[in-house]
Design an enzyme around this catalytic site. Structure first.
Site, PDB file in Angstrom:
ATOM      1  N   TYR A  63       0.706  -1.235  -0.061  1.00  0.00           N
ATOM      2  CA  TYR A  63      -0.007   0.039   0.107  1.00  0.00           C
ATOM      3  C   TYR A  63       0.993   1.217  -0.075  1.00  0.00           C
ATOM      4  CZ  TYR A  63      -3.762  -3.028   1.551  1.00  0.00           C
ATOM      5  OH  TYR A  63      -4.635  -4.219   1.668  1.00  0.00           O
ATOM      6  N   PHE A 213     -14.383  -4.744   1.004  1.00  0.00           N
ATOM      7  CA  PHE A 213     -15.248  -4.308   0.445  1.00  0.00           C
ATOM      8  C   PHE A 213     -16.668  -4.319   0.941  1.00  0.00           C
ATOM      9  CE2 PHE A 213     -12.343  -4.896  -3.417  1.00  0.00           C
ATOM     10  CZ  PHE A 213     -11.714  -3.606  -3.102  1.00  0.00           C
ATOM     11  N   PRO A 214     -16.965  -4.063   2.292  1.00  0.00           N
ATOM     12  CA  PRO A 214     -18.192  -4.371   2.657  1.00  0.00           C
ATOM     13  C   PRO A 214     -19.268  -3.691   2.216  1.00  0.00           C
ATOM     14  CG  PRO A 214     -16.991  -2.784   4.012  1.00  0.00           C
ATOM     15  CD  PRO A 214     -16.080  -3.247   3.063  1.00  0.00           C
ATOM     16  N   LEU A 215     -19.175  -2.698   1.156  1.00  0.00           N
ATOM     17  CA  LEU A 215     -20.304  -2.364   0.359  1.00  0.00           C
ATOM     18  C   LEU A 215     -20.016  -2.406  -1.017  1.00  0.00           C
ATOM     19  CD1 LEU A 215     -21.506   1.381   2.191  1.00  0.00           C
ATOM     20  CD2 LEU A 215     -22.901  -0.908   1.802  1.00  0.00           C
ATOM     21  N   GLY A 217     -20.280  -4.011  -4.878  1.00  0.00           N
ATOM     22  CA  GLY A 217     -20.953  -5.060  -5.682  1.00  0.00           C
ATOM     23  C   GLY A 217     -22.678  -4.597  -5.487  1.00  0.00           C
ATOM     24  N   PHE A 218     -22.841  -3.146  -4.978  1.00  0.00           N
ATOM     25  CA  PHE A 218     -24.339  -2.991  -5.050  1.00  0.00           C
ATOM     26  C   PHE A 218     -24.874  -2.234  -6.350  1.00  0.00           C
ATOM     27  CE2 PHE A 218     -23.470  -3.788  -0.645  1.00  0.00           C
ATOM     28  CZ  PHE A 218     -24.657  -4.233   0.046  1.00  0.00           C
ATOM     29  N   PRO A 220     -28.128   0.023  -7.905  1.00  0.00           N
ATOM     30  CA  PRO A 220     -28.998   1.099  -7.351  1.00  0.00           C
ATOM     31  C   PRO A 220     -30.159   0.395  -6.711  1.00  0.00           C
ATOM     32  CG  PRO A 220     -28.432   1.617  -9.664  1.00  0.00           C
ATOM     33  CD  PRO A 220     -27.745   0.283  -9.515  1.00  0.00           C
ATOM     34  N   LEU A 221     -30.718  -0.725  -6.973  1.00  0.00           N
ATOM     35  CA  LEU A 221     -31.903  -1.189  -6.221  1.00  0.00           C
ATOM     36  C   LEU A 221     -31.616  -1.605  -5.056  1.00  0.00           C
ATOM     37  CD1 LEU A 221     -34.882  -2.144  -6.445  1.00  0.00           C
ATOM     38  CD2 LEU A 221     -34.066  -4.439  -7.518  1.00  0.00           C
TER      39      LEU A 221
END
Length: 290
Positions: A63, A213-215, A217-218, A220-221
């Site tokens: 990193y 990546f806890p959020l 792959g979402f 809009p729905l």
């Protein structure tokens, strides 16, 4: 009891660590490359995380490269007793910031020594082998050769414990035949639940699972559904996503990352958020829409 303590703890190596941890990835510059825009702010976030009770910090010497480990040393050394720093090896960055596999014995040995030097440690608490057969997700293939190198470095006393990252269930099984594995770090969240059975199997054996990546792959729905649940419980979507992970399985350790003190406080507050059964059911339906 503060928000981090309310989230509980879990065994990682020989220590119990806070289930609400901190990931240092975002402390580097854009694209996890180069220095941060505000070095003082990055140092402040690290110190605030530890002051809040975080005892599990995730990092890597690729990193930056080297940036986040140097920041951790500047901010936190000498390290508090009980603080567990987990790093990872198996990749390097080129001048264009690309992520390249680095599995040779020489590259892995150099990576371990780079982590030791930049963190200011004599031995690394946990080293995750990051599998790079596919940069974007797990791909089958034997991990025996690189993992055997890390096992040798562990025998030399440079590493206390070994984990795996970006791996399949078959690779976890192969790894456990080669040496003790204390954690697995893969992508997992409401919308990406490929590891459901792996998480349960690891939990039954007392092995930590660390989702990144806890959020991610979402659609809009799905985001709309998550927001509705968040509004119903009076929390932010990120807090709800983190709380769902904490309630998903006791062996899940969270490492949300941020370079913002305000965002850090928001993340840590998720540790005290208890989702009612109807909220969990609604979130499970959101995940089923993927």
């Amino acid at each position: 009891m503060n928000q981090v303590e309310k989230a509980g703890s879990y065994q990682l190596g020989e220590r119990q660590v806070s289930r609400m941890g901190y990931g240092a990835m975002q402390l580097a510059g854009p694209g996890v490359f180069g220095p941060p825009k505000d070095r003082d702010a990055a140092v402040a976030v690290l110190r605030a995380a530890v002051e809040a009770g975080v005892t599990h910090i995730d990092t890597s010497d690729f990193y930056g490269p080297h940036i986040t480990n140097q920041l951790i040393r500047e901010a936190l050394s000498p390290y508090r007793p009980g603080l567990t720093i987990v790093t990872k090896v198996g990749a390097v960055r080129d001048a264009q910031a690309n992520w390249l596999p680095a599995y040779s014995p020489e590259a892995l040995t150099q990576a371990v020594h780079d982590n030791l030097r930049n963190l200011g440690l004599d031995v690394l608490d946990v080293v995750n082998l990051r599998i790079m057969f596919d940069v974007h997700g797990p791909a089958e293939g034997s991990i025996e050769a690189p993992l055997s190198v890390l096992a040798g470095l562990r025998q030399q006393g440079l590493i206390k414990h070994i984990g795996l990252s970006n791996v399949t269930a078959a690779q976890v099984a192969e790894g456990r035949r080669l040496c003790p594995i204390v954690c697995v770090q893969n992508q997992y969240n409401l919308a990406c639940r490929d590891d459901d059975s792996l998480i349960d199997a690891l939990a039954s054996d007392g092995i930590a699972y660390v989702p990144f990546f806890p959020l991610g792959g979402f659609s809009p729905l799905q985001s709309s559904g998550l927001r509705q649940v968040a509004q119903s419980v009076g929390a932010s979507p990120m807090q709800v996503a983190l709380a769902w992970l904490l309630q998903r399985s006791p062996n899940i350790l969270l490492i949300p990352g941020t370079s913002s003190l305000a965002h850090l406080r928001e993340n840590l507050a998720a540790g005290s958020l208890s989702l009612p059964a109807e909220a969990v059911a609604a979130l499970d339906r959101v995940g089923a829409q993927q």
